[in-house]
Design an enzyme around this catalytic site. Structure first.
Site, PDB file in Angstrom:
ATOM      1  N   LEU A 247       0.669  -0.806   0.391  1.00 25.26           N
ATOM      2  CA  LEU A 247       0.117  -0.477   0.295  1.00 25.26           C
ATOM      3  C   LEU A 247       0.594   1.137   0.123  1.00 25.26           C
ATOM      4  O   LEU A 247       0.197   2.353   0.150  1.00 25.26           O
ATOM      5  CB  LEU A 247      -0.663   0.297   1.600  1.00 25.26           C
ATOM      6  N   ARG A 248       2.287   1.399   0.227  1.00 30.59           N
ATOM      7  CA  ARG A 248       3.355   2.488  -0.506  1.00 30.59           C
ATOM      8  C   ARG A 248       2.578   3.548  -1.242  1.00 30.59           C
ATOM      9  O   ARG A 248       3.164   4.377  -1.196  1.00 30.59           O
ATOM     10  CB  ARG A 248       4.645   2.365   0.074  1.00 30.59           C
ATOM     11  N   GLY A 249       2.555   2.528  -2.276  1.00 33.77           N
ATOM     12  CA  GLY A 249       2.124   3.455  -3.456  1.00 33.77           C
ATOM     13  C   GLY A 249       1.047   4.217  -2.751  1.00 33.77           C
ATOM     14  O   GLY A 249       0.941   5.550  -3.575  1.00 33.77           O
TER      15      GLY A 249
END
Length: 309
Positions: A247-249
């Protein structure tokens, strides 16, 4: 993360950031650049001084730009404990390293794709936790190590390990200028700087101060910038359809879009702001053939317009 051809000014650009960012308050004489207001960014000695009611001397200073040499040892990066002094005098004799100096500043790694694996692991640990812990012979010392990690390199010299690549919020690609007139302009500006660096800097002082004020105002207003729920959903849809791991993007794209909107003086994120930042936030996170170079961002832009149209 800045990747591109040799001689395109990557390192020069990064080092210029120090003159653009606002000064910060630090505790005078503290090796960790401790924030006098934030316990999470304080060294243990400063915390103890506050607990004992001592008055701290606070000074304003530019943020630190710390260069991490490729050949640095782990002790140079993390710091060392003087075991002999600890055993004979009963004190924790700690010699801070580069991570201590970089706290609340910028840690810059040129040719980051050539960095030794053991140093990559150290950076991953500190970047994830915001703290650096050194343990020797049963003695453990921790200090804050919250820094902006900036890396640069030439993709022809090798790719980064996926674990480290994923830690970089954004990925910029720098290409060699092809326009002959613009190349001449750059050459002339460089020659003007070589002749009289002081005069060269003075000629750009007004523009630089204007940019400093714009960044200062943007930082002050950033907390009030809003992004609509439907835009957040569309960002996550782009990430999902591009098969972006984790979920970093999503998180970085939301943050970057807010930062850009604030820099423009707006209090609400638009689809145009997202279109500007999303290629840099996602291009290095796409699943790809190990033999391919990092995607140019065209795939991200195509998916963006498909979802946002």
């Amino acid at each position: 993360m800045i990747m591109g051809d040799r001689g395109t000014g990557k390192s020069t650009t990064v080092r210029s950031l120090v003159d653009l960012l606002p000064e910060i308050q630090v505790v005078a004489g503290d090796p960790y650049n401790s924030d006098p207001q934030d316990p999470e960014a304080m060294g243990m000695e400063v915390r103890e001084s506050i607990t004992k009611g001592k008055e701290l001397t606070v000074v304003l200073t530019k943020i630190n730009m710390v260069d991490l040499p490729l050949g640095a040892t782990e002790d140079r990066v993390c710091g060392t404990i003087d075991i002999e002094k600890a055993l004979t005098e009963g004190v924790k004799a700690f010699e801070p390293g580069l991570l201590a100096k970089a706290n609340r500043g910028i840690l810059y790694v040129d040719e980051v794709n050539l960095l030794d694996d053991h140093l990559v692991d150290v950076l991953l640990d500190s970047a994830a936790s915001g703290w650096n812990t050194v343990e020797r012979e049963g003695i453990s010392i921790s200090h804050p190590a919250r820094f902006i990690l900036i890396g640069s390199g030439n993709p022809e010299e090798g790719e980064l390990r996926p674990q480290l690549l994923d830690r970089f919020g954004m990925h910029a690609q720098v290409g060699t200028v092809r326009d002959a007139e613009l190349r001449v302009k750059i050459v002339e500006e460089r020659a003007r700087f070589d002749r009289n660096p002081k005069e060269f800097r003075s000629s750009y002082m007004a523009e630089q101060e204007k940019l400093q004020q714009q960044i200062g105002a943007a930082r002050a207003c950033l907390g009030s910038v809003q992004i609509d729920h439907d835009l957040k959903v569309k960002i996550s849809k782009v990430c999902a359809e591009l098969n972006v791991d984790g979920l970093r993007g999503d998180i970085v794209t939301n943050r970057a879009a807010k930062a850009l909107a604030s820099l423009k003086g707006k209090d609400k994120v638009s689809a145009e702001d997202i279109a500007t930042v999303i290629p840099n936030c996602l291009r290095h996170r796409l699943r790809k053939d190990p033999l391919e170079s990092i995607d140019s961002g065209l795939l991200v832009i195509e998916k963006f317009y498909e979802v946002f149209s």
